[in-house]
Write a protein that holds these residues in place. Structure first.
Motif, PDB file in Angstrom:
ATOM      1  N   MET A   1      -8.464 -18.098 -31.124  1.00 23.12           N
ATOM      2  CA  MET A   1      -8.382 -18.990 -29.958  1.00 23.12           C
ATOM      3  C   MET A   1      -7.046 -18.818 -29.244  1.00 23.12           C
ATOM      4  N   ASP A   2      -7.090 -18.830 -27.903  1.00 21.98           N
ATOM      5  CA  ASP A   2      -5.870 -18.642 -27.127  1.00 21.98           C
ATOM      6  C   ASP A   2      -4.870 -19.753 -27.416  1.00 21.98           C
ATOM      7  N   GLY A   3      -5.389 -20.976 -27.601  1.00 19.95           N
ATOM      8  CA  GLY A   3      -4.491 -22.087 -27.863  1.00 19.95           C
ATOM      9  C   GLY A   3      -3.710 -21.906 -29.141  1.00 19.95           C
ATOM     10  N   LEU A   4      -4.351 -21.394 -30.185  1.00 19.96           N
ATOM     11  CA  LEU A   4      -3.662 -21.171 -31.459  1.00 19.96           C
ATOM     12  C   LEU A   4      -2.599 -20.088 -31.314  1.00 19.96           C
ATOM     13  N   ARG A   5      -2.938 -19.000 -30.561  1.00 21.77           N
ATOM     14  CA  ARG A   5      -1.962 -17.925 -30.369  1.00 21.77           C
ATOM     15  C   ARG A   5      -0.764 -18.392 -29.543  1.00 21.77           C
ATOM     16  N   ALA A   6      -0.977 -19.451 -28.741  1.00 15.48           N
ATOM     17  CA  ALA A   6       0.116 -19.944 -27.899  1.00 15.48           C
ATOM     18  C   ALA A   6       1.130 -20.775 -28.682  1.00 15.48           C
ATOM     19  N   LEU A   7       0.777 -21.195 -29.881  1.00 16.71           N
ATOM     20  CA  LEU A   7       1.696 -22.011 -30.662  1.00 16.71           C
ATOM     21  C   LEU A   7       2.885 -21.190 -31.144  1.00 16.71           C
ATOM     22  N   PRO A   8       4.101 -21.699 -31.037  1.00 17.12           N
ATOM     23  CA  PRO A   8       5.278 -20.952 -31.492  1.00 17.12           C
ATOM     24  C   PRO A   8       5.359 -20.913 -33.019  1.00 17.12           C
ATOM     25  N   GLY A   9       6.051 -19.927 -33.570  1.00 16.20           N
ATOM     26  CA  GLY A   9       6.264 -19.849 -35.003  1.00 16.20           C
ATOM     27  C   GLY A   9       7.439 -20.716 -35.435  1.00 16.20           C
ATOM     28  N   VAL A  10       7.583 -20.881 -36.743  1.00 21.09           N
ATOM     29  CA  VAL A  10       8.644 -21.738 -37.273  1.00 21.09           C
ATOM     30  C   VAL A  10      10.014 -21.189 -36.913  1.00 21.09           C
ATOM     31  N   ASP A  11      10.195 -19.863 -37.003  1.00 25.37           N
ATOM     32  CA  ASP A  11      11.507 -19.276 -36.691  1.00 25.37           C
ATOM     33  C   ASP A  11      11.897 -19.547 -35.242  1.00 25.37           C
ATOM     34  N   ARG A  12      10.910 -19.426 -34.342  1.00 27.01           N
ATOM     35  CA  ARG A  12      11.209 -19.693 -32.932  1.00 27.01           C
ATOM     36  C   ARG A  12      11.571 -21.165 -32.718  1.00 27.01           C
ATOM     37  N   LEU A  13      10.871 -22.033 -33.426  1.00 25.88           N
ATOM     38  CA  LEU A  13      11.178 -23.452 -33.295  1.00 25.88           C
ATOM     39  C   LEU A  13      12.586 -23.759 -33.806  1.00 25.88           C
ATOM     40  N   LEU A  14      12.959 -23.153 -34.927  1.00 26.94           N
ATOM     41  CA  LEU A  14      14.283 -23.395 -35.496  1.00 26.94           C
ATOM     42  C   LEU A  14      15.406 -22.849 -34.618  1.00 26.94           C
ATOM     43  N   SER A  15      15.093 -21.844 -33.838  1.00 24.82           N
ATOM     44  CA  SER A  15      16.129 -21.270 -32.958  1.00 24.82           C
ATOM     45  C   SER A  15      16.239 -22.010 -31.633  1.00 24.82           C
ATOM     46  N   ALA A  16      15.241 -22.832 -31.312  1.00 23.66           N
ATOM     47  CA  ALA A  16      15.300 -23.626 -30.085  1.00 23.66           C
ATOM     48  C   ALA A  16      16.341 -24.732 -30.228  1.00 23.66           C
ATOM     49  N   ALA A  17      16.795 -25.247 -29.097  1.00 28.20           N
ATOM     50  CA  ALA A  17      17.847 -26.272 -29.133  1.00 28.20           C
ATOM     51  C   ALA A  17      17.395 -27.494 -29.929  1.00 28.20           C
ATOM     52  N   ALA A  18      16.140 -27.924 -29.727  1.00 33.38           N
ATOM     53  CA  ALA A  18      15.644 -29.100 -30.451  1.00 33.38           C
ATOM     54  C   ALA A  18      15.544 -28.822 -31.941  1.00 33.38           C
ATOM     55  N   GLY A  19      15.130 -27.580 -32.286  1.00 36.39           N
ATOM     56  CA  GLY A  19      15.035 -27.215 -33.705  1.00 36.39           C
ATOM     57  C   GLY A  19      16.391 -27.146 -34.363  1.00 36.39           C
ATOM     58  N   ARG A  20      17.388 -26.608 -33.646  1.00 36.77           N
ATOM     59  CA  ARG A  20      18.752 -26.550 -34.199  1.00 36.77           C
ATOM     60  C   ARG A  20      19.295 -27.952 -34.414  1.00 36.77           C
ATOM     61  N   ALA A  21      18.977 -28.846 -33.497  1.00 32.26           N
ATOM     62  CA  ALA A  21      19.429 -30.237 -33.647  1.00 32.26           C
ATOM     63  C   ALA A  21      18.800 -30.889 -34.881  1.00 32.26           C
ATOM     64  N   LEU A  22      17.523 -30.578 -35.132  1.00 30.47           N
ATOM     65  CA  LEU A  22      16.871 -31.108 -36.334  1.00 30.47           C
ATOM     66  C   LEU A  22      17.560 -30.604 -37.598  1.00 30.47           C
ATOM     67  N   ALA A  23      17.825 -29.307 -37.649  1.00 29.13           N
ATOM     68  CA  ALA A  23      18.466 -28.720 -38.824  1.00 29.13           C
ATOM     69  C   ALA A  23      19.866 -29.287 -39.026  1.00 29.13           C
ATOM     70  N   GLU A  24      20.575 -29.523 -37.924  1.00 28.38           N
ATOM     71  CA  GLU A  24      21.927 -30.075 -38.027  1.00 28.38           C
ATOM     72  C   GLU A  24      21.888 -31.500 -38.575  1.00 28.38           C
ATOM     73  N   ARG A  25      20.890 -32.270 -38.161  1.00 26.34           N
ATOM     74  CA  ARG A  25      20.837 -33.685 -38.563  1.00 26.34           C
ATOM     75  C   ARG A  25      20.257 -33.884 -39.961  1.00 26.34           C
ATOM     76  N   HIS A  26      19.217 -33.094 -40.277  1.00 22.59           N
ATOM     77  CA  HIS A  26      18.488 -33.348 -41.523  1.00 22.59           C
ATOM     78  C   HIS A  26      18.653 -32.245 -42.565  1.00 22.59           C
ATOM     79  N   GLY A  27      19.248 -31.110 -42.209  1.00 26.48           N
ATOM     80  CA  GLY A  27      19.322 -29.976 -43.117  1.00 26.48           C
ATOM     81  C   GLY A  27      18.218 -28.974 -42.814  1.00 26.48           C
ATOM     82  N   ARG A  28      18.509 -27.693 -42.990  1.00 24.85           N
ATOM     83  CA  ARG A  28      17.555 -26.641 -42.599  1.00 24.85           C
ATOM     84  C   ARG A  28      16.259 -26.724 -43.414  1.00 24.85           C
ATOM     85  N   GLN A  29      16.365 -27.014 -44.710  1.00 25.53           N
ATOM     86  CA  GLN A  29      15.170 -27.052 -45.549  1.00 25.53           C
ATOM     87  C   GLN A  29      14.221 -28.168 -45.107  1.00 25.53           C
TER      88      GLN A  29
END
Length: 455
Positions: A1-29
């Protein structure tokens, strides 16, 4: 499905500004785990026909999950149930002095089992035991983690392998399926029931005493009441009978109090000092009910029996830690100044609030609460508060409340669920088609109004 392929991967999410903020606040794991869970939810939604969320939306879902996980399990709540000593909400609130003492014991080493005068090992209960003896007139005392433990330990020490005589009308069950017959069996004591459910006489006890008798027990019915054609043997008469037969008498007061409650216009409840004066060899009672301290169980009475109890190996398994002992010590010291006790002890302060004071608070709150809940009708009503935790079960205290009603038969349940979901949950009770918020335990108007602003 195109919608499933459009979803970003975990690595991309962690590299995004919002993902980096999550890792900074709660820890990467933790951030990685939350993002994977949010992605799983997103995939399920897409398979169900929803549009694929973008990276920021997925990070927002993960942040909400992590924020919810950060909330402590034992969160503060507003107790507007009308039950002052609410077992499910932690019973007694501690006095400021007790909170300060517990905090000091947590942040520094303390002389828990160390005698500062001799430099040798000391007894951890010593200070609290001296105070409780001073306040009750008992020869000696020992402290364990709750009153159920106190009863178990006392029975096991003085009557293991023997028989214990108890009136049928006093074979109580309290919360958590704690039953006197069961606890006697666990303590190694064979139960001998005497009398009937509603009437027991001194001769019933006398006729049951034999060489196997190791104990006569009286249980104060603190969590129920039988009215009508009743009879019970007073503590002093039962103690005299037991002493004449050469066996000890144990009086379990349950929700014990150290002061005469009628002094503040409250219903009468037998005090520990009265039970000791009547001749009971051992008296057991709670620390976190009418006494107004942390959870604990007291055993007071004859020094020889307390010494035997302290030598029982079970005592170590049931003992208190330094934090609760520090809070108990500070709480008991407040009782040395009974004239100011109601101002300093939260339990007594809440129990002694007048109906007029609570009604005035309700009158102040009705308009602002109604403004925050436009879909509900808010009215001031008279109500009756309960003491709670098995103390004075049929006695109530005149109070005032806000009654919240809405459209639909499930309106009170829906609103109760919304209030429980607040950052500071508001706990009321549902009665007669309304959610009732009894204000007896509301210390400050702003606490309720501040909680409701988050709706």
């Amino acid at each position: 499905m195109d919608g499933l392929r459009a979803l970003p991967g975990v690595d991309r999410l962690l590299s995004a500004a919002a993902g980096r903020a999550l890792a900074e606040r709660h820890g990467r794991q933790a951030a990685t785990g939350a993002l994977r869970a949010a992605l799983d939810d997103a995939r399920d939604a897409v398979r169900g026909g929803a549009a694929a969320p973008d990276a920021d939306a997925i990070c927002a879902l993960a942040a909400a999950r992590l924020d919810a996980d950060r909330l402590p399990a034992q969160r503060p709540v507003l107790n507007l149930t009308g039950t002052v000593l609410h077992t499910n909400l932690g019973r007694a609130l501690l006095a400021d002095a007790a909170i300060a003492a517990a905090a000091e014991a947590m942040r520094a080493p303390v002389a828990l089992e160390y005698d500062l005068s001799s430099g040798r090992r000391g007894e951890r209960d010593a200070s609290v035991a001296r105070l409780i003896c001073e306040l009750t007139g008992a020869e000696a005392a020992t402290i364990v983690n709750n009153n159920a433990a106190a009863v178990l330990l006392a029975l096991n020490t003085v009557a293991d392998g023997g028989e214990g005589i108890v009136s049928r009308g006093e074979l109580v069950e309290i919360g958590g399926a704690f039953r006197i017959p069961d606890i006697m069996a666990r303590a190694g004591v064979r139960l001998v029931e005497v009398g009937t459910t509603n009437r027991t006489h001194l001769r019933d006890y006398r006729d049951a005493i034999r060489p196997e008798t190791a104990l006569v027990m009286k249980v104060h019915p603190s969590n129920y009441r039988i009215d009508g054609f009743t009879a019970a043997v007073p503590g002093d008469e039962l103690a005299a009978l037991a002493h004449g037969a050469g066996v000890p008498m144990l009086h379990d007061l349950g929700s014990g109090t150290l002061v005469d409650m009628t002094r503040w216009g409250l219903p009468a409840e037998p005090t520990v000092a009265q039970a000791v004066a009547e001749g009971a060899d051992l008296v057991t009672f709670s620390g976190d009910k009418l006494l107004g301290g942390p959870q604990a169980g007291f055993i007071v009475g004859r020094a020889e029996l307390i010494e035997r109890i302290d030598r029982n190996p079970l005592k170590r398994a049931l003992r208190l830690d330094k934090i609760r002992l520090a809070a108990l010590d500070a709480t008991l010291r407040l009782y040395r100044d009974p004239d100011r006790l109601a101002d300093r002890l939260p339990t007594l302060r809440l129990l002694t609030r007048t109906r007029d004071d609570i009604a005035a608070q309700a009158a102040r709150l009705v308009a602002p609460v109604a403004a925050m809940l436009p879909d509900y009708r808010v009215a001031v009503i008279d109500c009756a508060s309960q003491i709670g935790s098995g103390a004075l079960p049929v006695e109530t205290l005149p109070s005032a409340a806000l009654a919240l009603t809405g459209a639909g038969g499930d309106a009170p349940d829906r609103l109760a669920a919304r209030l429980r979901a607040l950052p500071l949950p508001v706990i009321g009770r549902i009665r007669d088609g309304a959610l009732v918020l009894d204000l007896r335990c509301l210390a400050d108007d702003g606490d309720l109004l501040g909680a409701l602003t988050r709706l």
